[in-house]
Design a protein around this motif. Structure first.
Motif, PDB file in Angstrom:
ATOM      1  N   GLU A  81     -16.657  22.206 -41.105  1.00 13.04           N
ATOM      2  CA  GLU A  81     -16.661  23.752 -41.066  1.00 13.04           C
ATOM      3  C   GLU A  81     -15.782  24.499 -40.946  1.00 13.04           C
ATOM      4  O   GLU A  81     -15.688  26.048 -41.506  1.00 13.04           O
ATOM      5  N   GLN A  82     -14.232  24.258 -41.092  1.00 13.11           N
ATOM      6  CA  GLN A  82     -13.094  25.221 -41.000  1.00 13.11           C
ATOM      7  C   GLN A  82     -13.064  25.615 -42.285  1.00 13.11           C
ATOM      8  O   GLN A  82     -12.601  26.732 -42.884  1.00 13.11           O
ATOM      9  N   VAL A  83     -12.913  24.863 -43.495  1.00 13.86           N
ATOM     10  CA  VAL A  83     -12.756  24.362 -44.776  1.00 13.86           C
ATOM     11  C   VAL A  83     -14.583  25.321 -45.787  1.00 13.86           C
ATOM     12  O   VAL A  83     -14.308  25.473 -46.576  1.00 13.86           O
ATOM     13  N   GLY A  84     -15.030  25.425 -44.634  1.00 14.73           N
ATOM     14  CA  GLY A  84     -16.784  25.853 -45.485  1.00 14.73           C
ATOM     15  C   GLY A  84     -17.445  24.859 -46.624  1.00 14.73           C
ATOM     16  O   GLY A  84     -18.081  25.241 -47.400  1.00 14.73           O
ATOM     17  N   CYS A  85     -16.776  23.403 -45.970  1.00 12.57           N
ATOM     18  CA  CYS A  85     -17.255  22.335 -47.519  1.00 12.57           C
ATOM     19  C   CYS A  85     -18.470  22.319 -45.365  1.00 12.57           C
ATOM     20  O   CYS A  85     -17.470  21.183 -44.978  1.00 12.57           O
ATOM     21  N   GLY A  86     -19.827  22.025 -45.497  1.00 11.86           N
ATOM     22  CA  GLY A  86     -20.915  21.354 -44.494  1.00 11.86           C
ATOM     23  C   GLY A  86     -21.734  20.610 -43.982  1.00 11.86           C
ATOM     24  O   GLY A  86     -21.623  20.063 -43.120  1.00 11.86           O
ATOM     25  N   ARG A  87     -20.797  20.144 -45.427  1.00 13.11           N
ATOM     26  CA  ARG A  87     -21.502  18.687 -45.970  1.00 13.11           C
ATOM     27  C   ARG A  87     -21.160  17.465 -45.815  1.00 13.11           C
ATOM     28  O   ARG A  87     -19.840  17.849 -47.019  1.00 13.11           O
ATOM     29  N   LEU A  88     -20.858  15.991 -45.642  1.00 13.72           N
ATOM     30  CA  LEU A  88     -20.181  14.980 -45.613  1.00 13.72           C
ATOM     31  C   LEU A  88     -20.732  14.855 -46.801  1.00 13.72           C
ATOM     32  O   LEU A  88     -22.087  14.090 -46.677  1.00 13.72           O
ATOM     33  N   ALA A  89     -20.009  14.549 -48.032  1.00 11.97           N
ATOM     34  CA  ALA A  89     -21.040  13.760 -49.031  1.00 11.97           C
ATOM     35  C   ALA A  89     -20.962  12.030 -48.955  1.00 11.97           C
ATOM     36  O   ALA A  89     -21.482  11.337 -49.017  1.00 11.97           O
ATOM     37  N   GLU A  90     -19.461  11.905 -47.712  1.00 10.67           N
ATOM     38  CA  GLU A  90     -19.157  10.046 -47.957  1.00 10.67           C
ATOM     39  C   GLU A  90     -18.200  10.213 -46.668  1.00 10.67           C
ATOM     40  O   GLU A  90     -17.073  11.363 -46.674  1.00 10.67           O
ATOM     41  N   LEU A  91     -18.346   9.778 -46.018  1.00  2.26           N
ATOM     42  CA  LEU A  91     -16.841   8.668 -44.890  1.00  2.26           C
ATOM     43  C   LEU A  91     -17.091   7.569 -44.566  1.00  2.26           C
ATOM     44  O   LEU A  91     -18.367   6.877 -44.642  1.00  2.26           O
ATOM     45  N   THR A  92     -16.059   6.912 -45.188  1.00  2.83           N
ATOM     46  CA  THR A  92     -15.942   5.584 -44.970  1.00  2.83           C
ATOM     47  C   THR A  92     -14.763   4.695 -43.889  1.00  2.83           C
ATOM     48  O   THR A  92     -13.344   5.503 -44.023  1.00  2.83           O
ATOM     49  N   LEU A  93     -15.791   4.188 -42.953  1.00  7.59           N
ATOM     50  CA  LEU A  93     -14.753   3.800 -41.392  1.00  7.59           C
ATOM     51  C   LEU A  93     -13.262   2.418 -42.016  1.00  7.59           C
ATOM     52  O   LEU A  93     -14.044   1.853 -42.050  1.00  7.59           O
ATOM     53  N   GLU A  94     -12.555   3.069 -42.017  1.00  7.74           N
ATOM     54  CA  GLU A  94     -11.516   1.682 -42.583  1.00  7.74           C
ATOM     55  C   GLU A  94     -11.165   0.755 -41.309  1.00  7.74           C
ATOM     56  O   GLU A  94     -10.829  -0.264 -41.573  1.00  7.74           O
ATOM     57  N   ALA A  95     -10.895   1.725 -40.127  1.00  8.50           N
ATOM     58  CA  ALA A  95     -10.181   0.139 -39.559  1.00  8.50           C
ATOM     59  C   ALA A  95     -10.694   0.714 -38.252  1.00  8.50           C
ATOM     60  O   ALA A  95     -10.640   2.464 -37.810  1.00  8.50           O
ATOM     61  N   PRO A  96     -11.373  -0.020 -36.979  1.00 12.71           N
ATOM     62  CA  PRO A  96     -11.597   0.949 -35.822  1.00 12.71           C
ATOM     63  C   PRO A  96     -10.345   1.333 -34.930  1.00 12.71           C
ATOM     64  O   PRO A  96      -9.931   1.220 -34.997  1.00 12.71           O
ATOM     65  N   LEU A  97     -10.873   2.750 -33.926  1.00 11.55           N
ATOM     66  CA  LEU A  97     -10.190   3.126 -32.989  1.00 11.55           C
ATOM     67  C   LEU A  97      -9.683   2.619 -31.794  1.00 11.55           C
ATOM     68  O   LEU A  97     -11.016   2.979 -30.918  1.00 11.55           O
ATOM     69  N   VAL A  98      -9.112   1.639 -31.764  1.00 12.63           N
ATOM     70  CA  VAL A  98      -9.573   1.571 -30.221  1.00 12.63           C
ATOM     71  C   VAL A  98      -8.757   1.879 -29.284  1.00 12.63           C
ATOM     72  O   VAL A  98      -7.370   2.387 -29.200  1.00 12.63           O
ATOM     73  N   LEU A  99      -9.048   3.031 -28.152  1.00 12.35           N
ATOM     74  CA  LEU A  99      -8.553   3.368 -27.224  1.00 12.35           C
ATOM     75  C   LEU A  99      -7.984   3.062 -25.811  1.00 12.35           C
ATOM     76  O   LEU A  99      -8.756   1.776 -25.573  1.00 12.35           O
ATOM     77  N   PRO A 100      -6.956   3.051 -25.435  1.00 14.35           N
ATOM     78  CA  PRO A 100      -6.484   2.427 -24.411  1.00 14.35           C
ATOM     79  C   PRO A 100      -6.904   2.706 -22.946  1.00 14.35           C
ATOM     80  O   PRO A 100      -7.975   3.649 -22.438  1.00 14.35           O
ATOM     81  N   GLY A 101      -7.050   1.758 -22.490  1.00 10.33           N
ATOM     82  CA  GLY A 101      -7.855   1.961 -21.285  1.00 10.33           C
ATOM     83  C   GLY A 101      -7.263   2.954 -20.263  1.00 10.33           C
ATOM     84  O   GLY A 101      -5.894   3.472 -20.382  1.00 10.33           O
ATOM     85  N   PRO A 102      -8.361   2.903 -18.802  1.00 15.07           N
ATOM     86  CA  PRO A 102      -7.962   3.880 -17.822  1.00 15.07           C
ATOM     87  C   PRO A 102      -5.723   4.161 -17.722  1.00 15.07           C
ATOM     88  O   PRO A 102      -5.647   3.090 -17.826  1.00 15.07           O
ATOM     89  N   GLY A 103      -5.494   4.766 -17.536  1.00 11.58           N
ATOM     90  CA  GLY A 103      -4.206   4.871 -16.408  1.00 11.58           C
ATOM     91  C   GLY A 103      -3.372   4.241 -17.500  1.00 11.58           C
ATOM     92  O   GLY A 103      -1.884   4.357 -18.080  1.00 11.58           O
ATOM     93  N   ARG A 104      -3.455   3.852 -19.410  1.00 10.91           N
ATOM     94  CA  ARG A 104      -3.009   3.081 -20.498  1.00 10.91           C
ATOM     95  C   ARG A 104      -2.135   4.251 -20.940  1.00 10.91           C
ATOM     96  O   ARG A 104      -1.680   4.152 -22.058  1.00 10.91           O
ATOM     97  N   GLY A 105      -2.425   5.501 -20.909  1.00  7.71           N
ATOM     98  CA  GLY A 105      -1.926   6.605 -22.155  1.00  7.71           C
ATOM     99  C   GLY A 105      -3.379   6.999 -23.272  1.00  7.71           C
ATOM    100  O   GLY A 105      -4.503   7.231 -22.796  1.00  7.71           O
ATOM    101  N   ALA A 106      -3.174   7.203 -24.388  1.00  4.93           N
ATOM    102  CA  ALA A 106      -3.874   8.328 -24.632  1.00  4.93           C
ATOM    103  C   ALA A 106      -3.695   8.031 -26.584  1.00  4.93           C
ATOM    104  O   ALA A 106      -2.176   7.078 -26.439  1.00  4.93           O
TER     105      ALA A 106
END
Length: 499
Positions: A254-279
């Motif tokens: 949306e920021q660059v005027g390209c509102g359609r996602l033609a493709e997106l491949t997820l290469e690696a999961p993003l595991v978030l730290p637990g509560p109190g363990r950062g960001a």
């Protein structure tokens, strides 16, 4: 008798040496010892004349230290054993503790058992009566202590003796707003750093590259700041939803005027730290010249506060210009005609058993139907999160819930496998801030589906030409959590650092 006294003294000395408190009981008879053998037959004869009834509440047996068998305690033989055998008090208290009991009320003349129970396990023991206190004061002190530790009380019954009644507290004088100097962090004054605020809940700022060849959006993710993310757990790990990656990519588009996602491949999961363990810090970068038909998009992350660590690329894809609303997009009939209703009861218990432990924010499926190769479902964003919906293009929790109906619909042979989004193709968002969707999911391959989501009026909100899902194991996520952890190994004196 002197031999008995010597034995008792020796036993006391042994216990004190082991660091245990010892106190002699002031009793009339040596209950629960061989001294009772002489009266057992007479006691059994008297007990046999009694009529026993099954208990109306569960009983922990002092004979076994376990939950009593209702049939067994209705026999005279049980009570003969009760007089003669050792008291399994500590075992009984441990049994209660193991069953989740955290508060005990002692119904007796003092607090002797309360003290012993609290020495056995970590729980609250409250005596209802105390020998040195007024009975009413002791009773209400016990009730107050139990209530303060989370025990629900029927106050109407408590006050019934005095003819009292409960009233609602007035609101104004008792309302408080607290302001703390430290707390969940936000984007703050990003303009002072030469950035532009985005107003997005996950992306706080953006900057356009001076060369004109791209834009970078940045954010900070944590379960402390975005608590709803903690409701998306996979195999015990808090995992950033695949639908949230799509949200980030569409916001960048949306920021660059390209509102359609033609493709997106997820290469690696993003595991978030637990509560109190950062960001984690997150960057969404869009490359390509202004006005180009297609622009590439990449999403990276690294642990917050680890400036010397490398970035991990989690997703890559292509953004393109928006497409017109597809023809016949509003042709969805609802409720679905000629569709077979399928139950959604127990859906989230089934998912949890498979490793997808969704919290309340992600438990959005309300009804589902099966029609040929398609599954149709109604999904709703829980009320507590609906106020945030306007800040997203499509709230990731609502979008994710749209995929949960695959389990009850049986589109895949192995319904028990834990599948996460892997590759998206042709994602278009036609309306923002939705809080509920009517969804149609259609199988387009062995592990792929198409998706259309409509609002209550039948207008198309989102469409996905193809979404491929892949199985993920607990070992894969655990390995990823280790790699992205906040801790590293440093080699003192050699200048090397290993992650």
């Amino acid at each position: 008798m002197s031999g008995d006294a010597d034995a008792v003294a020796e036993l006391e000395a042994m216990w004190r040496e082991a660091g245990r408190r010892v106190k002699r009981l002031t009793v009339s008879h040596a209950f629960h010892s061989p001294r009772m053998d002489a009266m057992l037959d007479e006691f059994a004869a008297v007990a046999a004349e009694l009529t026993f009834q099954a208990p109306r509440i569960p009983v922990i047996s002092n004979v076994t230290g376990r939950l009593a068998d209702p049939e067994e305690i209705q026999t005279s033989g049980y009570w003969v054993r009760h007089v003669r055998e050792a008291v399994r008090f500590a075992d009984g208290v441990q049994c209660l503790h193991d069953r989740g009991v955290t508060t005990l009320l002692e119904l007796g003349p003092d607090g002797v058992l309360t003290a012993m129970a609290q020495q056995s396990v970590d729980l609250l023991g409250v005596p209802v009566l105390r020998g040195d206190r007024d009975e009413t004061e002791a009773l209400f002190t016990a009730l107050a202590a139990a209530y303060a530790h989370g025990t629900a009380l029927n106050w109407a019954e408590v006050y019934a003796t005095w003819g009292a009644r409960t009233v609602e507290l007035p609101t104004y004088s008792f309302q408080r707003e607290r302001y703390w100097a430290s707390g969940p962090s936000g984007p703050g004054d990003v303009a002072g750093a030469g950035l532009t605020a985005t107003g997005h809940p996950l992306l706080g700022a953006e900057v356009s590259l001076a060369s004109g060849a791209g834009v970078v959006l940045t954010g900070r993710l944590s379960v402390a700041d975005q608590s709803w993310l903690a409701d998306h757990a996979v195999h015990g790990q808090v995992v950033f939803p695949g639908t949230a990656f799509v949200e980030l990519a569409l916001r960048a588009g949306e920021q660059v005027g390209c509102g359609r996602l033609a493709e997106l491949t997820l290469e690696a999961p993003l595991v978030l730290p637990g509560p109190g363990r950062g960001a984690v810090q997150v960057q969404v970068s869009v490359a390509g010249e202004v006005g180009a038909e297609d622009r590439t998009v990449e999403i990276h992350s690294r642990p917050d506060g680890a400036a010397d660590s490398g970035w991990t690329r989690h997703a890559a894809g292509v953004l393109t210009h928006e497409t017109a609303l597809p023809e016949g997009a509003e042709a969805l009939t609802w409720p679905p005609a000629q569709a077979e209703s399928v139950t959604v009861e127990g859906l989230y218990e089934e998912l949890a058993a498979a490793g997808l432990d969704y919290g309340p924010v992600f438990q959005g499926v309300r009804a589902a139907w099966r029609s040929g190769e398609s599954v149709l479902a109604e999904v709703v964003l829980p009320g507590g999160e609906q106020a945030q919906a306007g800040s997203f293009g499509l709230h990731p929790a609502l979008f994710d819930a749209a995929l949960h109906a695959l389990v009850v619909g049986g589109l895949f042979d192995d319904a028990a496998a834990v599948r996460l989004p892997f590759a998206w193709q042709g994602v278009s968002l036609y309306a923002a801030a939705a809080t509920e969707l009517r969804v149609r999911l259609t199988a387009v391959g062995p592990e792929a589906i198409s998706l259309q989501g409509y609002d209550a009026s039948g207008a198309l909100v989102v469409s996905v030409d193809s979404l491929t899902l892949r199985s993920v194991s607990a070992q894969q996520l655990a390995a990823k959590a280790d790699v992205d952890g906040l801790y590293g190994v440093e080699c003192s004196g050699c200048g090397a650092r290993e992650r």
